[in-house]
Motif scaffolding. Structure first.
Motif, short mmCIF file in Angstrom:
data_model
loop_
_atom_site.label_atom_id
_atom_site.label_comp_id
_atom_site.label_asym_id
_atom_site.label_seq_id
_atom_site.Cartn_x
_atom_site.Cartn_y
_atom_site.Cartn_z
N VAL B 174 0.87 -1.17 0.00
CA VAL B 174 0.00 0.00 0.00
C VAL B 174 0.92 1.23 0.00
O VAL B 174 1.91 1.27 0.73
N GLU B 175 0.58 2.21 -0.84
CA GLU B 175 1.45 3.39 -0.99
C GLU B 175 1.27 4.39 0.15
O GLU B 175 0.21 4.42 0.78
N VAL B 176 2.29 5.18 0.36
CA VAL B 176 2.21 6.26 1.35
C VAL B 176 2.49 7.60 0.68
O VAL B 176 3.50 7.76 -0.02
N ALA B 177 1.59 8.55 0.89
CA ALA B 177 1.71 9.87 0.26
C ALA B 177 2.96 10.57 0.71
O ALA B 177 3.40 10.44 1.86
N GLY B 178 3.54 11.32 -0.20
CA GLY B 178 4.71 12.11 0.13
C GLY B 178 6.01 11.34 0.05
O GLY B 178 7.09 11.91 0.22
N PHE B 179 5.92 10.03 -0.20
CA PHE B 179 7.11 9.20 -0.36
C PHE B 179 7.20 8.74 -1.82
O PHE B 179 6.18 8.62 -2.49
N ASP B 180 8.42 8.48 -2.23
CA ASP B 180 8.59 8.08 -3.63
C ASP B 180 9.68 7.02 -3.77
O ASP B 180 10.21 6.78 -4.85
N GLY B 186 7.96 -3.00 -8.17
CA GLY B 186 7.84 -2.23 -9.40
C GLY B 186 7.21 -0.87 -9.19
O GLY B 186 7.31 0.00 -10.05
N GLY B 187 6.55 -0.70 -8.06
CA GLY B 187 5.95 0.59 -7.74
C GLY B 187 6.92 1.51 -7.05
O GLY B 187 8.14 1.24 -6.98
N ARG B 188 6.40 2.60 -6.55
CA ARG B 188 7.19 3.57 -5.78
C ARG B 188 6.36 3.99 -4.56
O ARG B 188 5.15 4.13 -4.64
N GLY B 189 7.07 4.24 -3.45
CA GLY B 189 6.38 4.78 -2.28
C GLY B 189 5.53 3.76 -1.55
O GLY B 189 4.66 4.14 -0.77
N CYS B 190 5.76 2.47 -1.78
CA CYS B 190 5.07 1.44 -1.00
C CYS B 190 5.59 1.48 0.45
O CYS B 190 6.75 1.79 0.70
#
Lengths: 319, 319
Positions: B174-180, B186-190
């Motif tokens: 699950v992604e977290v806002a403000g992180f990259d 394969g995703g970013r900010g998980c």
């Protein structure tokens, strides 16, 4: 021998939203009885007394249209949230004067001898998609509305997920990585704060676009306006990222997306799909299919009535 | 009259993780029979043949310890994901040579006459928390492990959520806002890309801290090392943000958090709670309680055995 209408069971569907409250009779096939459909406006100035009068009037008028010989088997209510499902009270965010409003008890007082069930509108939409829409028979389904806000609902393992308070399904307040936009909920980077119609328009305007509405943004996108294209790309990407998070958490099969702003461009869906496809390592996450809602404007009413007609899908506890 | 041991029902619990595979007998109260517990190492070099031999040996040895007169009622398997629950096959991410491994069929071949059930490890941990841990009787519960990775599982409405492929519960993605931060998926900010033990250590090192392990980071934090304090703040905030997203979507009551890195400092929990508390508008989201896991190192085995002993909580379809 009874005529077809005498054999028909109807449920009353009631939908309380931010701009209108609506009621109609819905048969056991998910068809709205057109001449039983009535609506009245709502909005930030709605008062409890005004809402009580409106709901009482709508329910009474709809029920009066019950065909001769047909039976009324219950009432389902979909409401803007937050709600407290156990008590049947609602506190719609954009009606500041309406808090802990006993909506289920009010409908029950008009229909004292029938089951009356209440859930948030996003869950009802999802029931409608599962019944007559784009997610027919899909037992791991999220329904979504992308409009003034972003909302949703869940069916997992063939049963609705209401949550203990009745507020499960708030996909609009799932965060998206790489974004930091302030959200009305108090958080930052929530999907709704990025990808709702008004937020997408606001982003485009802050980058030099001069229109004002989602419809104008759709028209600009259709002509290839570069800011409109970027705005739709950004919101579509955020939409896909939030769905990817939800799918990693819930192993969803299908997400059915409706709401006015979902029609801004097919590119909204394509950008969302591209964001999900980045999660290459997890087949179970990238398998999720994004489909446009197959519901008409009757969807919320059909979904509310599904709380009665499709009761087997409504997970315990049955409020 | 039978002795107490003759009345006892045991389930075999098997836990397949990234560093070890373990088996033990667990009674109907969630107690591990100590002298039935055996383990063998696993790792990136594990081969299918090696894993087959290890599992066969462990299951056989554990079952040989069944007390005289006691009954063996089934086997539950918790496995590192991804899995395909319907076929009982597993493809643990960090064992590149082990793909579509028929783990359930293998255990079934050793125990041909008993029910054998398989779920991902995060779901088993959550069953253990619900049974004997920090979430006893909590019917809207997420169990989490914060360690080398970040995983979890869900009980909603009193039933486990496995998902159609068996992979629901991947809170680490699950992604977290403000992180990259780039993620292995394969995703970013998980969440996992930010807040796992190794990722937190890596962040601290990139900011000048010179230690190498989570234990060293915990010790540095305890002495007030400013980089260690910032690193724990950052990971705790990300943890809280991901839990806030999950709670907005699922209306959770309790999240029970274990795993080696969850012990880095109580500040990890405090920072997570502070991030959740920012979502001030939604009581149903801020109500969620974060509690430390109450499981020992036996938790994964107890949770695997719970697939048998607590079958009523295991949602259909029962794979």
């Amino acid at each position: 021998m009874p005529s077809p209408s005498q054999q028909t069971s109807f449920a009353l569907g009631l939908d309380l939203g931010g701009t209108k409250v609506e009621a109609a009779l819905v048969d056991e096939h998910g068809t709205v009885l057109t001449d039983s459909r009535f609506r009245l406006p709502t909005g930030p100035a709605t008062t409890p007394a005004g809402l009580e009068a409106a709901v009482t009037s709508l329910v009474t008028r709809a029920v009066e249209r019950l065909p001769e010989g047909a039976s009324l088997v219950g009432a389902g209510i979909g409401s803007a949230g937050p709600v407290v499902a156990a008590t049947g009270t609602v506190s719609p965010l954009n009606m500041a004067g309406v808090r802990d409003f006993p909506l289920r008890a009010l409908v029950q007082s008009v229909l004292p001898d029938l089951p009356v069930r209440l859930r948030i509108d996003g869950l009802c939409i999802t029931l409608a998609e599962h019944w007559v829409g784009a997610g027919r028979g899909v037992d791991n389904l999220m329904g979504m509305i992308v409009s003034t806000g972003v909302g949703g609902g869940l069916i997992l393992g063939g049963r609705t997920i209401a949550g203990p308070s009745g507020n499960a399904g708030h996909i609009g307040h799932v965060e998206v990585a790489g974004f930091d936009d302030p959200c009305a909920c108090g958080g930052r980077g929530c999907l709704e704060a990025v990808a709702s119609g008004p937020k997408t328009v606001a982003w485009a305007r802050s980058h030099g676009w001069t229109g004002h509405t989602g419809e104008e943004l759709a028209a600009a996108h259709a002509t290839g306006d570069p800011i409109a294209v970027r705005a739709v790309e950004r919101s579509g990407r955020a939409l896909g990222q939030a769905i990817a998070s939800a799918t990693n958490l819930l192993d969803l099969d299908v997400v059915a997306i409706g709401g006015g702003f979902s029609h801004v461009s097919p590119d909204l869906f394509e950008n969302a799909r591209a964001a999900i496809a980045r999660r290459v390592v997890f087949d179970f996450a990238t398998k999720v299919r994004l489909v446009p809602s197959a519901l008409s404007g009757e969807g919320p009413l059909i979904g509310a009535a599904a709380l009665i007609h499709r009761a087997a899908l409504v997970a315990e506890p049955v409020f």
